[in-house]
Design a protein around this motif. Structure first.
Motif: not given
Lengths: 193, 253
Positions: A143-149, A155-164, B18-26
């Motif tokens: 969980q911590r790694d996801c936030i830091l990445l 990194m987008t959530p999908s990029e992170i998902a692929a990595q982890v 946190a940079g997690a909101l991306q693309g059109p949503a951002r």
């Protein structure tokens, strides 16, 4: 960046920013001198390519100059405001379609120097940082790694998902819940003081 | 309204910072933030919480060209930066390496340039000297990437002419020459001006096209090219560049 005087570098940056809002070019030059290396580092960490980081830094400083008046001195560290201008600029750049196309050619080039788990990058830490890291430390490792990445490399959530190697939905939930826990933990710190 | 839900606001604000909101949503969120002070406050609170994470990010000194490009854009009277389009027009490529340094260097060198180009009463000049105007109309101090001045290009009118004064030993490789280009102020179009192939002071008459190129230029830039007819566009990287300064004010022609 060097903290030039013991008497609050934040005060000095705040003063430079307010002079910038009055159109003082000399103050702007000093502001650049004092902060550009740190801000370039932040852009480089997200964008990982010098040319892009240069562009992000350039755009960010033009924004800082034009919007210096919108920085509210009562709000907090001037550096926080400037770092977020650079971060937002970098994240925008990272997501622009033409940059994404070029990304494939570079995917092998990951900058170890600034990866989140590199202890050498942690050399200079502040009390505030120790506190956030402490709160992040209460989370599970993944969980911590996801936030830091997400934070450090955009990194987008999908990029992170692929990595982890986890579903995207799980990653999104981890990030959302993890951040709420971090907020609760930091609030706890504040009330304990 | 959906966005009045504090939990949703917190989720969006934290994801945004946190940079997690991306693309059109951002982008949607940014647009929303402009009209919603409550959202802005939440974002600022999250910035205060998370930005300390950047404290350990190593500082890296950016190259000098970044500052020069920024200066070009924040300097007064220069609100219309040329739009980036393609490699040769991209970013700071054609921006002079050292704008402030160029102006400072100008103060030092313009006078000596003026002295150097003042027609001297040489005995071999047979005809009566034409009443040439000796005060320069335009000056560009071209600098290398280390902001060291390399050459001074001075343009005069009445008649139109140009002087190139190398400030250091310039010896291009065999068959090569330093091509000086004029970079147009508004469009960023690059036009060939002249070639320099030695460290000698060069004095050339200027045609109307050359004068016009200087008059409308924001800066001059130098690339290394084949000696002879200049290519339609530069083929090599910019070696030297400098702002082209109008010494007589904006109405001078």
């Amino acid at each position: 960046m060097t903290a030039s005087t013991a008497a609050g570098p934040s005060d000095r940056l705040g003063e430079l920013l307010s002079r910038c809002s009055l159109g003082d070019q000399a103050a702007f030059a000093q502001l650049y001198e004092a902060t550009s290396a740190k801000l370039f580092g932040v852009a480089l960490r997200i964008l990982r390519r010098e040319a892009w980081a240069e562009e992000a830094l350039q755009e960010a400083f033009v924004k800082i100059w034009r919007h210096a008046g919108s920085y509210n001195p009562g709000r907090g560290r001037p550096m926080t405001w400037m770092i977020n201008v650079v971060r937002n600029q970098s994240l925008d750049l990272l997501r622009r379609a033409d940059y994404r196309v070029a990304e494939d050619e570079w995917s092998a080039e990951s900058d170890r120097r600034t990866s989140p788990d590199n202890p050498a990058a942690q050399a200079e830490t502040s009390q505030e940082m120790q506190r956030v890291l402490g709160c992040l430390g209460n989370l599970g490792e993944e969980q911590r790694d996801c936030i830091l990445l997400s934070y450090h490399q955009g990194m987008t959530p999908s990029e992170i998902a692929a990595q982890v190697e986890r579903p995207v939905g799980t990653v999104k939930t981890w990030i959302r819940r993890g951040l709420i826990k971090v907020r609760e933990c930091l609030d706890q710190w504040a009330t304990d003081l | 309204m959906r966005y009045d839900d504090p939990q949703l606001q917190e989720a969006l604000a934290s994801a945004y910072v946190a940079g997690a909101l991306q693309g059109p949503a951002r982008r949607r969120f940014e647009a929303l933030m402009r009209s919603r002070p409550d959202l802005r406050r939440r974002v600022e609170a999250w910035e205060d919480r998370l930005t300390p994470l950047s404290d350990a990010t190593p500082a890296v000194r950016p190259p000098a060209r970044v500052w020069h490009a920024i200066q070009q854009r924040v300097a007064p009277e220069r609100t219309s930066a040329p739009q980036a389009a393609g490699f040769w027009n991209s970013l700071a490529f054609w921006r002079p390496f050292g704008a402030v340094a160029a102006v400072l260097a100008l103060l030092v060198t313009a006078y000596s340039g003026y002295q150097a180009t003042r027609p001297t009463p040489e005995p071999q000049v047979a005809e009566a000297p034409a009443p040439q105007q000796v005060l320069p109309s335009y000056v560009a101090v071209l600098e290398d990437e280390a902001n060291q001045p390399v050459m001074v290009v001075t343009a005069f009118k009445g008649p139109w002419r140009v002087t190139v004064e190398p400030l250091r030993d310039l010896s291009p490789y065999a068959g090569k020459a330093f091509q000086v280009w004029a970079v147009e102020r508004d469009s960023g179009t690059v036009r060939p001006l002249l070639q320099v192939s030695s460290g000698e002071v060069l004095r050339l008459p200027l045609g109307e096209a050359g004068w016009d190129a200087i008059k409308t230029s924001e800066s001059l830039a130098v690339t290394l090219e084949e000696a002879g007819t200049p290519p339609a566009a530069p083929t090599g990287p910019v070696l030297f560049s400098g702002l082209c300064l109008n010494l007589k004010g904006p109405t001078d022609t």
